[in-house]
Design a protein around this motif. Structure first.
Motif, PDB file in Angstrom:
ATOM      1  N   ALA A 194       0.881  -1.011   0.130  1.00  0.00           N
ATOM      2  CA  ALA A 194       0.103  -0.059   0.007  1.00  0.00           C
ATOM      3  C   ALA A 194       0.957   1.406  -0.134  1.00  0.00           C
ATOM      4  N   LEU A 223       1.100   4.070  -2.912  1.00  0.00           N
ATOM      5  CA  LEU A 223       1.085   5.405  -2.586  1.00  0.00           C
ATOM      6  C   LEU A 223       1.917   6.536  -2.883  1.00  0.00           C
ATOM      7  N   VAL A 269      -2.236   4.425 -10.229  1.00  0.00           N
ATOM      8  CA  VAL A 269      -2.026   3.579  -9.073  1.00  0.00           C
ATOM      9  C   VAL A 269      -2.175   4.438  -7.893  1.00  0.00           C
ATOM     10  N   GLY A 319      -5.132   5.131  -5.159  1.00  0.00           N
ATOM     11  CA  GLY A 319      -4.780   4.877  -3.826  1.00  0.00           C
ATOM     12  C   GLY A 319      -5.076   6.028  -3.063  1.00  0.00           C
ATOM     13  N   LYS A 329      -8.498   6.344  -1.977  1.00  0.00           N
ATOM     14  CA  LYS A 329      -9.189   5.351  -1.383  1.00  0.00           C
ATOM     15  C   LYS A 329      -8.447   5.381   0.206  1.00  0.00           C
ATOM     16  N   ILE A 330      -7.288   5.681   0.233  1.00  0.00           N
ATOM     17  CA  ILE A 330      -6.572   5.326   1.452  1.00  0.00           C
ATOM     18  C   ILE A 330      -7.137   5.955   2.652  1.00  0.00           C
ATOM     19  N   LEU A 365     -10.232   6.474   3.482  1.00  0.00           N
ATOM     20  CA  LEU A 365     -11.215   5.572   3.994  1.00  0.00           C
ATOM     21  C   LEU A 365     -10.828   4.691   4.863  1.00  0.00           C
ATOM     22  N   TYR A 366      -9.646   3.984   4.718  1.00  0.00           N
ATOM     23  CA  TYR A 366      -9.014   3.089   5.441  1.00  0.00           C
ATOM     24  C   TYR A 366      -8.686   3.680   7.031  1.00  0.00           C
TER      25      TYR A 366
END
Lengths: 570, 297
Positions: B188, B192, B262, B266, B269-270, B272-273
């Motif tokens: 990940a 990023l 990518v 990333g 979305k990241i 949201l993690y």
């Protein structure tokens, strides 16, 4: 163990490159230390031979595809096919001398070589999983573990003495310094005794045993106060730390409507809504009233509010501040300086009250009770009429019965100060009679002309007996004019002035008082000048002047322990 | 023009949020001060009101997140929800701060506050991402999606492999190693960062061992190929080198775009993690905060 890997090269030509490996396991992947380098497979794939050409394959992530299903591990037998991202693999029967053999072919497209590496989801914990972990962690640390101590005191103390989370985590703020003490500061349950129940009075009174109620529950109906908890006024865990609420509501909530707790047959207290001219009654003085003629039956305190007529003090004292503060009339005996307030009034250590004024300490140096000019250092005792008469009789009888003394005095008699009393030289009777007669004369003089009468009211009864002939009315000076109020002279005396007495006189107008009956106490308006709530000056809260827990109140421990506050009258 | 997330329905939720802000500040100002029963804190009636509003907001904002998972959907009401989520979520920061009157400590109450702040600030990053990154991603994609780019890369790699077979062994191993040691994405963090970690094995002359070198943006292999062209002894060798140069040039572009894509995906979305697990933690901390306040009343 011996592994054989046959790598198909070229495009469908059947060419192959065979490589032998030796070790307890075969590793494949993109890591530099992998035995079989497979660019793009970043999952540390490991193969273990299990005999008969079979084996077991495991990977760090689900990248092993068997029949289209991705997983992290698979059992393999010769003839089985599986995939890794970008590669097709087949387990082949191991040749003689080998334990396990793999045939490896690069997939037609290298697409999948990157496919596994460009999706965030495959490289992080799932959001759902992270959420559960964090939620349960918070629940365990913040609630479950500390709560274990709620049922078992020993568990609670274990938690507190270790780095484990304890119920200190539940504290909503620091305690006031007074409560930062052993047994309270760490032991939440010292006060919070029952879960989900507000701190009860019993918890406070466990430590604070000498606290009185605000009211005397023998006088007032306890039922009216049953809702009042310690916690209603005392709040903990606040920043800034403030154990007692200081707002007006502390008092005014009840005192704005005193009729709600009035006692039948007694005068209702005046309503108070604020410290302003309109909303606060005039201060009530505690006046000492003599009972019977000349306070023969003692004194009683009578609370009175000033009305249209000025109130008078009835101390029986003859005195004026005006004369004593006039530098032309009264001076210090030694220095000749004028008197000032502090010459007589000494502030007590409490900063509020003054040492009592006494004859011996404050008056006698000027108003001495000497009664014989030949022995001016000899003074009558003060405060005991009988003792004074006995002293005079004893003195003069001795003078008339001692021939030597008599001769000596008679020679000096003519030099007596004129206008004082008659010469006793003419007495021709016995020493006893002459002494008694002289004592009577002197008593007459002391009680009616000088001495006692200077300060006291003296009644002459007309009776023959020297002991009953005069009655000196006793003096009782008020020690505390406002017994229910608090006042700090110290802070008020810090105001700047050229003459020390200016500060005193700004409240107590002593230098113009020509009677001992004048009440020099400042009234409400004197205070309002600076402290009125509606002017926004040095506004005060109620408890700055009024104490809540009254000395005359019922002892809280007794009141609260019994059923009194549940509505029963004692 | 498309209505933006923030300007939805003439800033309707901005107005709501400002109204809530004013009400909260007024409510806060009516507590504390010299004449108050106690200093401003969460336990006055105003504090309880602010706390209740804050708790309801947290629950509502969380429920919204569950209901609407894709901001990329342009269904009208979804954007409205998102707009409300952003504005009311931001105001929550003020409501909660006024509720606690800036009283912090090492306790569960401050834990809830800290988690809330972390959720809100991660949300700010999310807002930034959704406002700016899709545009950049669209500009990058220019009609080609990730799958298409990977397919083209596969074709280019295939042609490189074909062409490399016409080269000498040294060059072939160099070219094939450049293909095989190319790195896109990864963990990940690597996705990023989008740093090119590609390598290449440079064959050693005669007896020397080959050594691995960094091949960032395919530069080493490109430079190597370019340097070899003038030394080509045969026409066919020069043609192959030219072809490889062109193919690696294209590969360089594709890999760069792929990495950037990518990375952008990333970044979209990241957060949201972070945002969603912290929200779950916050909801539990909020529950504990409320239970504990009444547990030790």
């Amino acid at each position: 163990m011996y592994f054989l890997v046959r790598k198909l090269t070229g495009r469908g030509s059947g060419e192959a490159l065979e490589t032998e490996y030796q070790g307890d396991k075969l590793t494949l992947g993109a890591e530099p230390n992998a035995m079989v380098p497979l660019p793009g497979v970043e999952a540390d794939v490991t193969v273990l031979a299990e005999g008969g050409g079979g084996g077991r394959i495991t990977a760090r992530r689900p990248v092993i595809t068997v029949d289209g299903v991705a997983s992290r591990r698979a059992s393999l037998q010769p003839g089985d096919s599986f995939g890794l991202p970008g590669y097709a693999l087949e387990v082949i029967a191991p040749p003689q001398g080998f334990d396990f053999a793999l045939q490896l072919a690069t997939e037609g497209k290298p697409v999948s070589a990157f496919a596994g590496n460009v999706n965030l989801e495959e490289h992080t914990w799932s959001i759902r999983r992270s959420s559960w972990v964090l939620a349960l962690l918070v629940l365990a640390v913040a609630l479950v573990i500390p709560a274990l101590g709620l049922w078992r005191a020993d568990v609670a103390s274990t938690l507190r003495s270790t780095p484990l989370p304890d119920d200190g985590l539940w504290s909503s703020g620091p305690l006031v310094s007074a409560h930062q003490a052993a047994g309270v500061s760490q032991e939440c349950q010292a006060c919070h005794q029952t879960p989900f129940v507000m701190v009860e009075d019993a918890a406070c009174l466990d430590c604070h045993r000498g606290v009185n109620e605000h009211v005397d529950l023998a006088v007032h109906d306890a039922h009216a106060f049953s809702e009042v908890r310690c916690g209603a006024c005392h709040r903990e865990h606040n920043e800034p730390a403030m154990i007692t609420r200081r707002d007006k509501g502390l008092c005014v909530d009840c005192h704005a409507e005193p009729e709600t707790w009035a006692v039948a047959g007694e005068q209702t207290m005046a309503a108070v809504e604020a410290f302003t001219a309109a909303a606060h009654p005039e201060f009530q003085l505690a006046l000492l009233e003599p009972q019977g003629p000349g306070a023969a039956h003692g004194w009683e305190i009578n609370r009175q509010r000033p009305g249209a007529e000025p109130l008078r003090e009835q101390s029986n004292l003859k005195f004026t501040h005006e004369v004593h503060l006039d530098p032309a009339k009264v001076q210090h005996e030694g220095s000749g300086e004028a008197l000032e307030c502090a010459s007589c009034h000494t502030l007590k250590d409490d900063g509020e009250h003054f040492e009592p004024i006494t004859m011996d300490a404050h008056c006698r140096s000027c108003h001495g009770l000497s009664f014989d000019i030949f022995e001016p250092e000899l003074e009558l005792p003060h405060g005991d009429l009988r003792a004074a008469i006995v002293a005079m009789e004893a003195h003069f009888i001795r003078e008339f019965t001692d021939p030597e003394l008599r001769r000596q005095r008679a020679a000096e008699k003519p030099r007596r100060v004129p206008g004082k009393r008659d010469s006793a030289a003419s007495c021709e009777g016995s020493g006893l009679d002459c002494g008694r007669a002289e004592a009577l004369k002197e008593a007459q003089y002391q009680f009616a002309n000088t001495g006692c009468i200077t300060c006291h009211e003296v009644m002459e009864t007309g009776l023959e007996d020297i002991n009953d002939r005069w009655f000196v009315q006793p003096i009782r000076l008020t020690g505390d004019w406002y017994p229910h109020a608090r006042f700090d002279h110290t802070s008020h005396l810090s105001r700047a002035s050229d003459r020390p007495d200016e500060v005193c006189e700004s409240c107590h107008e002593a230098s113009v008082s020509d009677s001992a009956g004048d009440i020099l106490m400042p009234a409400r308006d004197d205070c309002l000048g600076c402290h009125a709530e509606d002017t926004g000056a040095a506004a005060l809260d109620c408890v700055s002047c009024h104490a809540f827990h009254q000395a005359t109140g019922t002892l809280s421990r007794v009141a609260r322990d019994s059923a009194i506050l549940q509505g029963e009258k004692p | 023009m498309r209505e933006s997330l923030l300007g939805w329905h003439h800033y309707r939720y901005l107005k709501w949020a400002l109204a809530l802000l004013v009400i909260s500040v007024v409510l806060y100002a009516t507590q504390g001060g010299s004449g108050a029963a106690q200093p401003a804190n969460g336990g006055t009636w105003q504090g309880y009101v602010l706390g209740t509003v804050g708790a309801l907001l947290i629950v509502w904002l969380s429920a919204l997140g569950i209901r609407k998972r894709s901001y990329r959907s342009n269904a009208g009401t979804v954007q409205g929800w998102a707009s409300a989520h952003v504005y009311l979520g931001t105001i929550l920061l003020v409501v909660a701060t006024l509720h606690c009157a800036l009283q912090f400590g090492i306790n569960v109450h401050t834990l809830a506050y800290v988690l809330m702040c972390a959720v809100i600030f991660s949300g700010f990053f999310g807002l930034y991402a959704y406002l700016h990154l899709p545009g950049r991603l669209a500009a990058l994609e220019s009609g080609v999606d990730q799958q298409g780019r990977l397919e083209e890369l596969a074709k280019v790699d295939g042609r490189i492999r074909d062409a490399s077979e016409r080269c000498d062994a040294n060059l072939q191993s160099l070219v094939i190693s450049a293909l095989e040691l190319t790195r896109v994405g990864g963990s990940a963090w690597q996705q990023l960062l989008a740093r090119d970690r590609s390598r290449v094995m440079i064959p050693g002359a005669d007896d020397q061992k080959s050594r691995a070198a960094s091949n960032t943006e395919q530069e080493v292999v490109l430079r190597h190929l370019a340097a070899r062209i003038p030394d080509a002894r045969k026409q066919s060798e020069a043609e192959v080198l030219n072809e490889l140069l062109a193919l690696f040039g294209r590969r360089q572009v594709l890999l760069h775009q792929l990495r950037r894509e990518v990375q952008l995906r990333g970044l979209l979305k990241i957060w949201l993690y972070v945002h969603i697990p912290l929200t779950a933690g916050l909801l539990v901390a909020l529950l504990v905060h409320i239970v504990v306040v009444f547990l030790y009343w």
